[in-house]
Motif scaffolding. Structure first.
Motif, PDB file in Angstrom:
ATOM      1  N   PHE A 166       0.585   7.158 -13.377  1.00  0.00           N
ATOM      2  CA  PHE A 166       0.689   8.556 -13.007  1.00  0.00           C
ATOM      3  C   PHE A 166      -0.618   8.956 -12.344  1.00  0.00           C
ATOM      4  O   PHE A 166      -1.657   9.079 -12.991  1.00  0.00           O
ATOM      5  N   THR A 167      -0.592   9.112 -11.019  1.00  0.00           N
ATOM      6  CA  THR A 167      -1.814   9.360 -10.255  1.00  0.00           C
ATOM      7  C   THR A 167      -1.648  10.579  -9.359  1.00  0.00           C
ATOM      8  O   THR A 167      -1.545  10.450  -8.140  1.00  0.00           O
ATOM      9  N   PRO A 168      -1.615  11.771  -9.931  1.00  0.00           N
ATOM     10  CA  PRO A 168      -1.381  12.947  -9.094  1.00  0.00           C
ATOM     11  C   PRO A 168      -2.482  13.213  -8.068  1.00  0.00           C
ATOM     12  O   PRO A 168      -2.197  13.660  -6.960  1.00  0.00           O
ATOM     13  N   GLY A 169      -3.718  12.940  -8.408  1.00  0.00           N
ATOM     14  CA  GLY A 169      -4.820  13.181  -7.467  1.00  0.00           C
ATOM     15  C   GLY A 169      -4.722  12.325  -6.216  1.00  0.00           C
ATOM     16  O   GLY A 169      -4.648  12.850  -5.094  1.00  0.00           O
ATOM     17  N   PRO A 170      -4.734  11.001  -6.379  1.00  0.00           N
ATOM     18  CA  PRO A 170      -4.597  10.150  -5.195  1.00  0.00           C
ATOM     19  C   PRO A 170      -3.270  10.373  -4.451  1.00  0.00           C
ATOM     20  O   PRO A 170      -3.227  10.296  -3.228  1.00  0.00           O
ATOM     21  N   SER A 171      -2.210  10.688  -5.190  1.00  0.00           N
ATOM     22  CA  SER A 171      -0.923  10.943  -4.540  1.00  0.00           C
ATOM     23  C   SER A 171      -0.993  12.196  -3.677  1.00  0.00           C
ATOM     24  O   SER A 171      -0.489  12.216  -2.549  1.00  0.00           O
ATOM     25  N   LEU A 172      -1.624  13.241  -4.197  1.00  0.00           N
ATOM     26  CA  LEU A 172      -1.790  14.475  -3.428  1.00  0.00           C
ATOM     27  C   LEU A 172      -2.661  14.224  -2.196  1.00  0.00           C
ATOM     28  O   LEU A 172      -2.333  14.674  -1.094  1.00  0.00           O
ATOM     29  N   ALA A 173      -3.751  13.499  -2.385  1.00  0.00           N
ATOM     30  CA  ALA A 173      -4.637  13.191  -1.253  1.00  0.00           C
ATOM     31  C   ALA A 173      -3.898  12.367  -0.194  1.00  0.00           C
ATOM     32  O   ALA A 173      -4.029  12.629   1.007  1.00  0.00           O
ATOM     33  N   GLY A 174      -3.109  11.406  -0.630  1.00  0.00           N
ATOM     34  CA  GLY A 174      -2.336  10.606   0.314  1.00  0.00           C
ATOM     35  C   GLY A 174      -1.312  11.441   1.060  1.00  0.00           C
ATOM     36  O   GLY A 174      -1.140  11.302   2.276  1.00  0.00           O
ATOM     37  N   GLY A 175      -0.636  12.332   0.343  1.00  0.00           N
ATOM     38  CA  GLY A 175       0.338  13.213   0.981  1.00  0.00           C
ATOM     39  C   GLY A 175      -0.305  14.129   2.005  1.00  0.00           C
ATOM     40  O   GLY A 175       0.233  14.343   3.097  1.00  0.00           O
ATOM     41  N   ILE A 176      -1.459  14.667   1.662  1.00  0.00           N
ATOM     42  CA  ILE A 176      -2.189  15.520   2.609  1.00  0.00           C
ATOM     43  C   ILE A 176      -2.596  14.705   3.836  1.00  0.00           C
ATOM     44  O   ILE A 176      -2.483  15.178   4.974  1.00  0.00           O
ATOM     45  N   GLY A 177      -3.049  13.480   3.611  1.00  0.00           N
ATOM     46  CA  GLY A 177      -3.433  12.618   4.731  1.00  0.00           C
ATOM     47  C   GLY A 177      -2.263  12.307   5.648  1.00  0.00           C
ATOM     48  O   GLY A 177      -2.381  12.360   6.883  1.00  0.00           O
ATOM     49  N   ILE A 178      -1.114  11.993   5.054  1.00  0.00           N
ATOM     50  CA  ILE A 178       0.083  11.694   5.854  1.00  0.00           C
ATOM     51  C   ILE A 178       0.514  12.934   6.637  1.00  0.00           C
ATOM     52  O   ILE A 178       0.815  12.862   7.833  1.00  0.00           O
ATOM     53  N   GLY A 179       0.540  14.084   5.971  1.00  0.00           N
ATOM     54  CA  GLY A 179       0.907  15.320   6.651  1.00  0.00           C
ATOM     55  C   GLY A 179      -0.058  15.671   7.779  1.00  0.00           C
ATOM     56  O   GLY A 179       0.361  16.092   8.861  1.00  0.00           O
ATOM     57  N   ALA A 180      -1.345  15.500   7.524  1.00  0.00           N
ATOM     58  CA  ALA A 180      -2.353  15.791   8.553  1.00  0.00           C
ATOM     59  C   ALA A 180      -2.199  14.847   9.747  1.00  0.00           C
ATOM     60  O   ALA A 180      -2.278  15.283  10.903  1.00  0.00           O
ATOM     61  N   ALA A 181      -1.964  13.566   9.475  1.00  0.00           N
ATOM     62  CA  ALA A 181      -1.781  12.607  10.565  1.00  0.00           C
ATOM     63  C   ALA A 181      -0.550  12.959  11.397  1.00  0.00           C
ATOM     64  O   ALA A 181      -0.582  12.905  12.636  1.00  0.00           O
ATOM     65  N   ALA A 182       0.535  13.333  10.731  1.00  0.00           N
ATOM     66  CA  ALA A 182       1.755  13.716  11.452  1.00  0.00           C
ATOM     67  C   ALA A 182       1.505  14.963  12.293  1.00  0.00           C
ATOM     68  O   ALA A 182       1.949  15.056  13.439  1.00  0.00           O
ATOM     69  N   ALA A 183       0.766  15.931  11.731  1.00  0.00           N
ATOM     70  CA  ALA A 183       0.466  17.163  12.461  1.00  0.00           C
ATOM     71  C   ALA A 183      -0.416  16.892  13.675  1.00  0.00           C
ATOM     72  O   ALA A 183      -0.173  17.415  14.765  1.00  0.00           O
ATOM     73  N   VAL A 184      -1.439  16.059  13.499  1.00  0.00           N
ATOM     74  CA  VAL A 184      -2.340  15.729  14.604  1.00  0.00           C
ATOM     75  C   VAL A 184      -1.577  15.020  15.715  1.00  0.00           C
ATOM     76  O   VAL A 184      -1.751  15.330  16.905  1.00  0.00           O
ATOM     77  N   LEU A 185      -0.705  14.078  15.345  1.00  0.00           N
ATOM     78  CA  LEU A 185       0.035  13.329  16.355  1.00  0.00           C
ATOM     79  C   LEU A 185       0.954  14.242  17.163  1.00  0.00           C
ATOM     80  O   LEU A 185       1.018  14.145  18.392  1.00  0.00           O
ATOM     81  N   ILE A 186       1.650  15.150  16.500  1.00  0.00           N
ATOM     82  CA  ILE A 186       2.561  16.029  17.244  1.00  0.00           C
ATOM     83  C   ILE A 186       1.797  17.099  18.025  1.00  0.00           C
ATOM     84  O   ILE A 186       2.172  17.444  19.143  1.00  0.00           O
ATOM     85  N   LEU A 187       0.695  17.617  17.475  1.00  0.00           N
ATOM     86  CA  LEU A 187      -0.068  18.654  18.167  1.00  0.00           C
ATOM     87  C   LEU A 187      -0.794  18.124  19.402  1.00  0.00           C
ATOM     88  O   LEU A 187      -0.829  18.784  20.435  1.00  0.00           O
ATOM     89  N   PHE A 188      -1.393  16.948  19.277  1.00  0.00           N
ATOM     90  CA  PHE A 188      -2.213  16.435  20.370  1.00  0.00           C
ATOM     91  C   PHE A 188      -1.502  15.441  21.276  1.00  0.00           C
ATOM     92  O   PHE A 188      -1.963  15.189  22.386  1.00  0.00           O
ATOM     93  N   ASN A 189      -0.393  14.883  20.800  1.00  0.00           N
ATOM     94  CA  ASN A 189       0.300  13.869  21.589  1.00  0.00           C
ATOM     95  C   ASN A 189       1.765  14.234  21.825  1.00  0.00           C
ATOM     96  O   ASN A 189       2.449  13.567  22.577  1.00  0.00           O
ATOM     97  N   GLY A 190       2.253  15.241  21.119  1.00  0.00           N
ATOM     98  CA  GLY A 190       3.643  15.641  21.281  1.00  0.00           C
ATOM     99  C   GLY A 190       4.634  14.620  20.762  1.00  0.00           C
ATOM    100  O   GLY A 190       5.800  14.614  21.161  1.00  0.00           O
ATOM    101  N   ARG A 191       4.196  13.757  19.871  1.00  0.00           N
ATOM    102  CA  ARG A 191       5.032  12.668  19.370  1.00  0.00           C
ATOM    103  C   ARG A 191       5.254  12.795  17.871  1.00  0.00           C
ATOM    104  O   ARG A 191       4.409  13.291  17.143  1.00  0.00           O
ATOM    105  N   ILE A 192       6.403  12.301  17.423  1.00  0.00           N
ATOM    106  CA  ILE A 192       6.765  12.297  16.007  1.00  0.00           C
ATOM    107  C   ILE A 192       6.188  11.042  15.358  1.00  0.00           C
ATOM    108  O   ILE A 192       6.291   9.947  15.909  1.00  0.00           O
TER     109      ILE A 192
END
Length: 144
Positions: free
Chosen positions: A8-34
């Protein structure tokens, strides 16, 4: 129901989720790609190839991050209790599923749901139901 506190690792899981979400946001905002892995890889494998540099960089990051974590002393090993044949068949089935669903769990589950796409909701619910069913069958019917 019991919670396995060792895994049960809520901290690393939350950090990983934030990282994945941020990467997806950066890719769509700056590259227009999913940020759908099957689409990114598929773009490299299809002819004519286009947008090669960002696709290679994204996939290199997916492979390089666990390697870097391993070098920094973070455990990245998995105990997979399947043979190569089972893994190859499972990978092939997942590949077929991503083609029929027009995307994978990352494309539909992270990017599609955040955009409110109904087809992504259906695809993600189907992915999850198939996963739940697989675990149930393995644990309860096959004695896993």
């Amino acid at each position: 129901m019991s919670i396995d506190l060792v895994h049960f690792t809520p901290g690393p899981s939350l950090a990983g989720g934030i990282g994945i979400g941020a990467a997806a946001a950066v890719l769509i905002l700056f590259n227009g790609r999913i940020a759908g892995i099957s689409g990114i890889l598929g773009g490299l494998l299809s002819l004519p190839r286009h947008d090669i540099a960002w696709r290679v960089a994204f996939l290199a990051g997916l492979i390089g991050a666990p390697v870097l974590a391993s070098l920094l002393g973070r455990s990245t090993t998995l105990d997979i209790q399947a043979g190569w044949g089972e893994i190859l068949v499972a990978g092939f089935i997942v590949g077929l599923g991503t083609r029929y669903a027009s995307g994978c769990t990352s494309g539909h589950g992270v990017c599609g749901l955040s955009r409110g796409a109904i087809r992504s909701l259906v695809a993600t619910a189907t992915f999850m139901a198939a996963g739940f069913l697989t675990v149930f069958v393995h644990q309860h019917l096959m004695g896993g």
